[in-house]
Design an enzyme around this catalytic site. Structure first.
Site, PDB file in Angstrom:
ATOM      1  N   ASN A 290      -6.258   1.805 -12.875  1.00  0.00           N
ATOM      2  CA  ASN A 290      -5.223   0.905 -12.353  1.00  0.00           C
ATOM      3  C   ASN A 290      -3.853   1.495 -12.635  1.00  0.00           C
ATOM      4  O   ASN A 290      -3.661   2.187 -13.636  1.00  0.00           O
ATOM      5  CB  ASN A 290      -5.340  -0.462 -13.052  1.00  0.00           C
ATOM      6  CG  ASN A 290      -4.242  -1.432 -12.621  1.00  0.00           C
ATOM      7  OD1 ASN A 290      -3.933  -1.548 -11.441  1.00  0.00           O
ATOM      8  ND2 ASN A 290      -3.652  -2.116 -13.587  1.00  0.00           N
TER       9      ASN A 290
ATOM     10  N   HIS B  94      -0.092   0.226 -13.397  1.00  0.00           N
ATOM     11  CA  HIS B  94       0.588  -0.998 -13.819  1.00  0.00           C
ATOM     12  C   HIS B  94       2.065  -0.695 -14.033  1.00  0.00           C
ATOM     13  O   HIS B  94       2.415   0.269 -14.715  1.00  0.00           O
ATOM     14  CB  HIS B  94      -0.044  -1.522 -15.112  1.00  0.00           C
ATOM     15  CG  HIS B  94       0.614  -2.780 -15.597  1.00  0.00           C
ATOM     16  ND1 HIS B  94       0.387  -3.996 -15.006  1.00  0.00           N
ATOM     17  CD2 HIS B  94       1.519  -2.993 -16.577  1.00  0.00           C
ATOM     18  CE1 HIS B  94       1.121  -4.917 -15.616  1.00  0.00           C
ATOM     19  NE2 HIS B  94       1.817  -4.330 -16.575  1.00  0.00           N
TER      20      HIS B  94
ATOM     21  N   ARG C 149      -6.049  -9.266  -7.950  1.00  0.00           N
ATOM     22  CA  ARG C 149      -7.037 -10.218  -8.463  1.00  0.00           C
ATOM     23  C   ARG C 149      -7.588  -9.717  -9.786  1.00  0.00           C
ATOM     24  O   ARG C 149      -8.056  -8.573  -9.890  1.00  0.00           O
ATOM     25  CB  ARG C 149      -8.220 -10.369  -7.499  1.00  0.00           C
ATOM     26  CG  ARG C 149      -7.881 -10.950  -6.154  1.00  0.00           C
ATOM     27  CD  ARG C 149      -7.343 -12.339  -6.198  1.00  0.00           C
ATOM     28  NE  ARG C 149      -8.263 -13.307  -6.776  1.00  0.00           N
ATOM     29  CZ  ARG C 149      -7.910 -14.550  -7.079  1.00  0.00           C
ATOM     30  NH1 ARG C 149      -6.679 -14.975  -6.878  1.00  0.00           N
ATOM     31  NH2 ARG C 149      -8.784 -15.382  -7.591  1.00  0.00           N
TER      32      ARG C 149
ATOM     33  N   GLY D 271       0.791  -1.228   0.000  1.00  0.00           N
ATOM     34  CA  GLY D 271       0.000   0.000   0.000  1.00  0.00           C
ATOM     35  C   GLY D 271       0.821   1.274   0.000  1.00  0.00           C
ATOM     36  O   GLY D 271       0.363   2.307   0.479  1.00  0.00           O
TER      37      GLY D 271
ATOM     38  N   ASP E  49      -5.088  -5.212 -18.341  1.00  0.00           N
ATOM     39  CA  ASP E  49      -4.040  -4.214 -18.608  1.00  0.00           C
ATOM     40  C   ASP E  49      -4.117  -3.635 -20.023  1.00  0.00           C
ATOM     41  O   ASP E  49      -3.090  -3.263 -20.608  1.00  0.00           O
ATOM     42  CB  ASP E  49      -2.641  -4.811 -18.370  1.00  0.00           C
ATOM     43  CG  ASP E  49      -2.409  -5.197 -16.927  1.00  0.00           C
ATOM     44  OD1 ASP E  49      -3.001  -4.560 -16.040  1.00  0.00           O
ATOM     45  OD2 ASP E  49      -1.637  -6.143 -16.671  1.00  0.00           O
TER      46      ASP E  49
ATOM     47  N   SER F 283       2.305   2.727 -16.145  1.00  0.00           N
ATOM     48  CA  SER F 283       1.156   3.238 -16.886  1.00  0.00           C
ATOM     49  C   SER F 283      -0.047   3.275 -15.961  1.00  0.00           C
ATOM     50  O   SER F 283      -0.267   2.344 -15.183  1.00  0.00           O
ATOM     51  CB  SER F 283       0.822   2.317 -18.068  1.00  0.00           C
ATOM     52  OG  SER F 283       1.950   2.125 -18.900  1.00  0.00           O
TER      53      SER F 283
HETATM   54  N1  NHR Z   1      -9.092  -6.830 -14.129  1.00  0.00           N
HETATM   55  C1  NHR Z   1      -9.474  -6.517 -15.358  1.00  0.00           C
HETATM   56  N2  NHR Z   1     -10.589  -7.076 -15.828  1.00  0.00           N
HETATM   57  N3  NHR Z   1      -8.777  -5.671 -16.156  1.00  0.00           N
HETATM   58  C2  NHR Z   1      -7.636  -5.130 -15.711  1.00  0.00           C
HETATM   59  O1  NHR Z   1      -6.969  -4.305 -16.505  1.00  0.00           O
HETATM   60  C3  NHR Z   1      -7.173  -5.435 -14.401  1.00  0.00           C
HETATM   61  C4  NHR Z   1      -7.953  -6.299 -13.624  1.00  0.00           C
HETATM   62  C5  NHR Z   1      -7.540  -6.668 -12.332  1.00  0.00           C
HETATM   63  C6  NHR Z   1      -6.347  -6.207 -11.832  1.00  0.00           C
HETATM   64  C7  NHR Z   1      -4.188  -5.023 -12.089  1.00  0.00           C
HETATM   65  C8  NHR Z   1      -3.150  -5.855 -12.828  1.00  0.00           C
HETATM   66  C9  NHR Z   1      -1.816  -5.193 -13.031  1.00  0.00           C
HETATM   67  O2  NHR Z   1      -1.697  -3.980 -12.970  1.00  0.00           O
HETATM   68  C10 NHR Z   1      -5.542  -5.372 -12.606  1.00  0.00           C
HETATM   69  C11 NHR Z   1      -5.953  -4.964 -13.882  1.00  0.00           C
HETATM   70  C12 NHR Z   1      -3.401  -9.210 -11.124  1.00  0.00           C
HETATM   71  C13 NHR Z   1      -3.033 -10.089 -12.131  1.00  0.00           C
HETATM   72  C14 NHR Z   1      -3.037 -11.584 -11.908  1.00  0.00           C
HETATM   73  O3  NHR Z   1      -2.583 -12.350 -12.739  1.00  0.00           O
HETATM   74  C15 NHR Z   1      -2.692  -9.559 -13.356  1.00  0.00           C
HETATM   75  C16 NHR Z   1      -2.741  -8.193 -13.560  1.00  0.00           C
HETATM   76  C17 NHR Z   1      -3.117  -7.311 -12.538  1.00  0.00           C
HETATM   77  C18 NHR Z   1      -3.442  -7.845 -11.319  1.00  0.00           C
HETATM   78  N4  NHR Z   1      -3.596 -12.057 -10.759  1.00  0.00           N
HETATM   79  C19 NHR Z   1      -3.728 -13.462 -10.389  1.00  0.00           C
HETATM   80  C20 NHR Z   1      -5.192 -13.924 -10.534  1.00  0.00           C
HETATM   81  O4  NHR Z   1      -5.369 -15.135 -10.742  1.00  0.00           O
HETATM   82  C21 NHR Z   1      -3.341 -13.685  -8.946  1.00  0.00           C
HETATM   83  C22 NHR Z   1      -1.927 -13.338  -8.668  1.00  0.00           C
HETATM   84  C23 NHR Z   1      -1.595 -13.238  -7.179  1.00  0.00           C
HETATM   85  O5  NHR Z   1      -2.491 -13.374  -6.316  1.00  0.00           O
HETATM   86  O6  NHR Z   1      -0.425 -12.981  -6.879  1.00  0.00           O
HETATM   87  O7  NHR Z   1      -6.117 -13.092 -10.410  1.00  0.00           O
HETATM   88  O8  NHR Z   1      -0.831  -5.904 -13.307  1.00  0.00           O
HETATM   89  C1  GAR Z   2       2.891  -1.175  -7.614  1.00  0.00           C
HETATM   90  O1  GAR Z   2       4.181  -1.113  -8.123  1.00  0.00           O
HETATM   91  C2  GAR Z   2       1.901  -1.407  -8.728  1.00  0.00           C
HETATM   92  O2  GAR Z   2       2.306  -0.820  -9.938  1.00  0.00           O
HETATM   93  C3  GAR Z   2       1.936  -2.884  -8.832  1.00  0.00           C
HETATM   94  O3  GAR Z   2       2.060  -3.366  -7.516  1.00  0.00           O
HETATM   95  C4  GAR Z   2       2.741  -2.409  -6.735  1.00  0.00           C
HETATM   96  C5  GAR Z   2       1.954  -2.162  -5.477  1.00  0.00           C
HETATM   97  O4  GAR Z   2       2.738  -1.494  -4.552  1.00  0.00           O
HETATM   98  N1  GAR Z   2       0.755  -3.408  -9.413  1.00  0.00           N
HETATM   99  C6  GAR Z   2       0.692  -4.583  -9.947  1.00  0.00           C
HETATM  100  O5  GAR Z   2       1.665  -5.279 -10.136  1.00  0.00           O
HETATM  101  C7  GAR Z   2      -0.691  -5.013 -10.295  1.00  0.00           C
HETATM  102  N2  GAR Z   2      -0.637  -6.306 -10.842  1.00  0.00           N
HETATM  103  P1  GAR Z   2       2.094  -0.862  -3.255  1.00  0.00           P
HETATM  104  O6  GAR Z   2       1.221  -1.936  -2.614  1.00  0.00           O
HETATM  105  O7  GAR Z   2       3.260  -0.531  -2.389  1.00  0.00           O
HETATM  106  O8  GAR Z   2       1.302   0.334  -3.671  1.00  0.00           O
END
Ligand code: NHR
Ligand code: GAR
Length: 219
Positions: free
Chosen positions: A110, A112, A94, A15, A148, A139
């Protein structure tokens, strides 16, 4: 006088972005209020950060649900109980269902850690290093069903040097994230930012390419 917009921040971990948003909010209380912080992980340190600031928190344990749909329904109900104008994913890990993203389309962003469209998904820093890239970054985009891939609002770039490790690169990106995310939330709160026709609009004009952090703030 316009009322501040109400935001909900979704987290899964440390966070540090939430902290940057909290700190910025204190300087700009007229723009937004953090109405709720939700985590899917009980031990997310971001929950403690929020509690320290007397921000309401909810922990919703995704492992207790038998499908992504039912988890997202509970998440949606929790948010819909309040008047939330913007959902901010800040290290929320998630993947969200199409139903959920459709419900909040144009009202969810979001951050990323890559220069999208490069490196969607996970382990972005490591992948940028392994590819021999000379720059990396972050981004901020509107969230759409496709992971993403929603329209990008703003990017910030950092150089990759031969000395960089995954850790050092991650730290560089984090520093920029903490400047970038509050700024974008402020734009949204001020009505400067809109999602329309699957595009990002900034001050009534379609963004043909993302804003660059270094063009909009002088460091
Ligand atoms: N959901 C949608 N529909 N669209 C997006 O653009 C999203 C989203 C949910 C989260 C953040 C994202 C990132 O910035 C985000 C964007 C989690 C995963 C993932 O693979 C991928 C991308 C992002 C967040 N999660 C696994 C799952 O099964 C769990 C991984 C874990 O718990 O460590 O959900 O990258
Ligand atoms: C951030 O770097 C964010 O870009 C990334 O997780 C970190 C969270 O840090 N997000 C992802 O990878 C989403 N899949 P924080 O908990 O210290 O803010």
């Amino acid at each position: 006088m316009k009322q501040p917009i109400q935001i909900a921040v979704l987290i899964s971990g440390s966070g540090s972005n939430l902290q940057a948003i909290i700190d910025h909010q204190k300087q700009h209380p007229q723009d937004y209020e953090i109405a709720l912080v939700i985590s899917n992980k009980a031990n997310a340190y971001g929950l403690i950060r929020a509690q320290n600031e007397h921000i309401p928190t909810k922990f919703i344990d995704h492992t207790l649900f038998d499908s992504r749909e039912s988890f997202d329904q509970t998440l949606q109900q929790t948010i819909d109980k309040r008047q939330i104008d913007l959902i901010v994913l800040a290290g929320f890990m998630r993947i969200l269902t199409p139903q959920f993203t459709q419900h909040f389309l144009g009202k969810m962003i979001n951050i990323h850690p890559s220069l999208l469209p490069k490196y969607t998904g996970l382990n972005t820093h490591q992948r940028a290093l392994e590819a021999g890239d000379t720059e990396h970054g972050l981004s901020i985009h509107f969230v759409t069903p496709e992971l993403d891939s929603g329209p990008v609002i703003l990017q910030a770039k950092v150089p990759i040097t031969p000395q960089d490790t995954e850790k050092s690169l991650k730290e560089k990106v984090h520093q920029q994230e903490h400047l970038a995310y509050p700024l974008v939330i402020e734009w949204f709160a001020q009505g400067k930012l809109e999602f329309k026709d699957h595009q990002t609009w900034f001050e009534q004009t379609v963004l043909s390419k993302p804003q660059q952090l270094h063009d909009v703030i002088s460091l």
